[in-house]
Scaffold this active site. Sequence first.
Site, PDB file in Angstrom:
ATOM      1  N   TYR A  85     -11.380   0.581  -5.345  1.00  0.00           N
ATOM      2  CA  TYR A  85     -12.144  -0.495  -5.973  1.00  0.00           C
ATOM      3  C   TYR A  85     -13.475  -0.777  -5.310  1.00  0.00           C
ATOM      4  O   TYR A  85     -14.263  -1.568  -5.808  1.00  0.00           O
ATOM      5  CB  TYR A  85     -11.311  -1.769  -6.058  1.00  0.00           C
ATOM      6  CG  TYR A  85     -10.653  -1.897  -7.403  1.00  0.00           C
ATOM      7  CD1 TYR A  85     -11.432  -2.120  -8.540  1.00  0.00           C
ATOM      8  CD2 TYR A  85      -9.297  -1.762  -7.556  1.00  0.00           C
ATOM      9  CE1 TYR A  85     -10.853  -2.215  -9.782  1.00  0.00           C
ATOM     10  CE2 TYR A  85      -8.707  -1.854  -8.803  1.00  0.00           C
ATOM     11  CZ  TYR A  85      -9.497  -2.089  -9.908  1.00  0.00           C
ATOM     12  OH  TYR A  85      -8.926  -2.182 -11.144  1.00  0.00           O
ATOM     13  N   ASP A  90      23.278  10.478  -2.339  1.00  0.00           N
ATOM     14  CA  ASP A  90      24.101  10.855  -3.485  1.00  0.00           C
ATOM     15  C   ASP A  90      24.419  12.345  -3.424  1.00  0.00           C
ATOM     16  O   ASP A  90      23.627  13.138  -2.897  1.00  0.00           O
ATOM     17  CB  ASP A  90      23.354  10.582  -4.790  1.00  0.00           C
ATOM     18  CG  ASP A  90      23.276   9.096  -5.116  1.00  0.00           C
ATOM     19  OD1 ASP A  90      24.052   8.328  -4.511  1.00  0.00           O
ATOM     20  OD2 ASP A  90      22.451   8.724  -5.962  1.00  0.00           O
TER      21      ASP A  90
END
Lengths: 416, 416
Positions: free
Chosen positions: A159, A297
């Site tokens: 920005y 997992d």
Amino acid sequence: MADKKRRRADSDSDSASQPFKNLLKSDAQILQILKSVSSSSSSTSKPLTLADLALSATCREVSDLSLSSVQSTIESLVLQLTHQILSGQGFSFTVPSRSSSNQLYVPELDRIVLKDKSTVRPFSHISSVRKTTITAKILSLVHQLCLKNIHVTKRDLFYTDVKLFQDQVQSDAVLDDVSCILGCTRSSLNVIAAEKGVVVGRLIFSDNGDMIDCTKMGMGGKAIPPNIDRVGDMQSDALFILLVEKDAAYIRLAEDRFYNRFPCIIVTAKGQPDVATRLFLKKMKMELKLPVLALVDSDPYGLKILSVYGCGSKNMSYDSANLTTPDIKWLGIRPSDLDKYKIPEQCRLPMTEQDIKTGKDLLEEDFVKKNPGWVEELNLMVKTKQKAEIQALSSFGFQYLSEVYLPLKLQQQDWL
Amino acid sequence: MADKKRRRADSDSDSASQPFKNLLKSDAQILQILKSVSSSSSSTSKPLTLADLALSATCREVSDLSLSSVQSTIESLVLQLTHQILSGQGFSFTVPSRSSSNQLYVPELDRIVLKDKSTVRPFSHISSVRKTTITAKILSLVHQLCLKNIHVTKRDLFYTDVKLFQDQVQSDAVLDDVSCILGCTRSSLNVIAAEKGVVVGRLIFSDNGDMIDCTKMGMGGKAIPPNIDRVGDMQSDALFILLVEKDAAYIRLAEDRFYNRFPCIIVTAKGQPDVATRLFLKKMKMELKLPVLALVDSDPYGLKILSVYGCGSKNMSYDSANLTTPDIKWLGIRPSDLDKYKIPEQCRLPMTEQDIKTGKDLLEEDFVKKNPGWVEELNLMVKTKQKAEIQALSSFGFQYLSEVYLPLKLQQQDWL
């Protein structure tokens, strides 16, 4: 109606339905096992570097630089550029290539590094004039950050000059280039990523001057700071670091204060690892010399996450030395656990075509190949075409993870 | 090369490029303004409830229940169901409807509540037999949680019986039904959502028995605990709560220790508000009686986030009393700020068709309509078709947000 007797009765009936609970030794015995592991782990010698392998001529790595070093490196570079212009050679940057053809997996180091190819980015060419200008602008912004000694995000950088950068992708890419040009890590540039991870357990450290005791962080834990350079003074009596993929498991362990039963530090990035959590894990491993056990997992994605912590992402391979934590052990949930712990069929999920492809791709990766145990597990996953989340253990009761599965894994030193 | 003199020179030149810095009064004067605001805010009377409005007959709300109350409510319900079955009326649940046709915005309360419509869910009907079974299962699981006094996630619940639930969407929906049936909040059920938010600043509170001092949490801050029922003992000398939409702005304020210059508590959910952060904000507002000032992007999405904190989401309207924080002020970035603070054209972004549609939809919402200032701002946004992020302020320097924009906003009491 809810008296103490009923509560006890309930927990008894519960233990009957928790398979393998009878195999568990006493906590004191398990602690003894962990202590022997921890002491053998801490006696390992200094980790290898590119220089040790005599590869530093052909490979490139960045290092952590102090703010004043970054500042003076930028100033020397600008001086050099000025001389170049004055001597009639024109204005151009020499930028190390970050393309995949310039990347190399080094088995001795167990991570991806950059080779030594560079490209020239001249100002006086239509195809590179914008990128050269952006590079100069980013260098000037980083120089400002050094002077002020503050941290900003990539979005802040973008920005400051939207007209020039046009798109954050452009300023982000050049920021990585600037790291390579200066030979320093992105955190040395004081440009940080948003924080995502949390830590709880047997760790005391300083965050920006404040001492944080992670045994006193309740259930929420301590947010991992975005700027690793203000983290220090790590102290711990933990025997291992438990790296958890997802927050559901983290919450279970934090609420049960698992770290009080088995002294450990519990850390999670809540999914895909972010830079701040990777730097924090690495720093813990290096300073405290503790083994890192991973609870992910049982699917290709879990292994992929493990690999990002362990070997780095391709995108930031120039900084793999600082971002990767060597020697992470795969504790679970492993494909072989599904049968071993009798995870019910309905809690296993069929792998999708994409899952199977990812699994097969992983089998071709060097960091998997070098660990025969991992290859075996991954082969089993691809063969059975089944996956399971850590949460699948909830089918044996909500606290099965903290009360049976993990203690048993630790007792049996069941990691790869 | 980097001596102190150069640093000072740099910051001087910087201040010249920071518009409106010359308007700033001394910190002491701004503090005086804030103190008067804070004291007037804390003197407000007890918030209205449905009962005050004599709407409790036609509207329905849930409340926080203790664990033992939840347990005995479930036991009474089961007893009642048994009687029903024994008396030959069959097995069915009466479930409050959560559909949008059963929702009502109550302007006096400034939030959405549920009306009193219910549906019957009989076991002996092919279309509802599964849902009735799932409802019974969830009730039984919640009963277990009460007995053990532990917290689990929705994902854990799902995995206790994948065969029955099939899909987490189903167990999640019934969980909300169960809240409504029992008349208690979802957090009373000990089912929690993953934590996402962080807090830093002038706040001391207890998390699961540990006292946390948020002025000593470095830059990373304290992760907001997932279970609000173990949060308590809030103490603060802050004058306001600063609610920040995104973490980039949060990081800036945390590093600059903005809360030391202007005593405040800074909190963010890093985007879309999660239940834990909403409960935490509500608790702070209620216990500390501080004004809440919101710093969000100047786009329809920023206002939408503000509305979720303020008036609740439609999905959980049955629990709006506990989840919503009344009287949040819109500090910035407001559409009128773009011109007022001379945000450069290139840092403003054109609104997409979807943005404009969302903006127009918001203009029809009751919670916007009741605040003329908001309507005016939103009209301006839709008219100019421009949006801007908080980060757009970085175009005036990385610290413009904390050094000029926010102090000036506070000094001018410029909120709506």
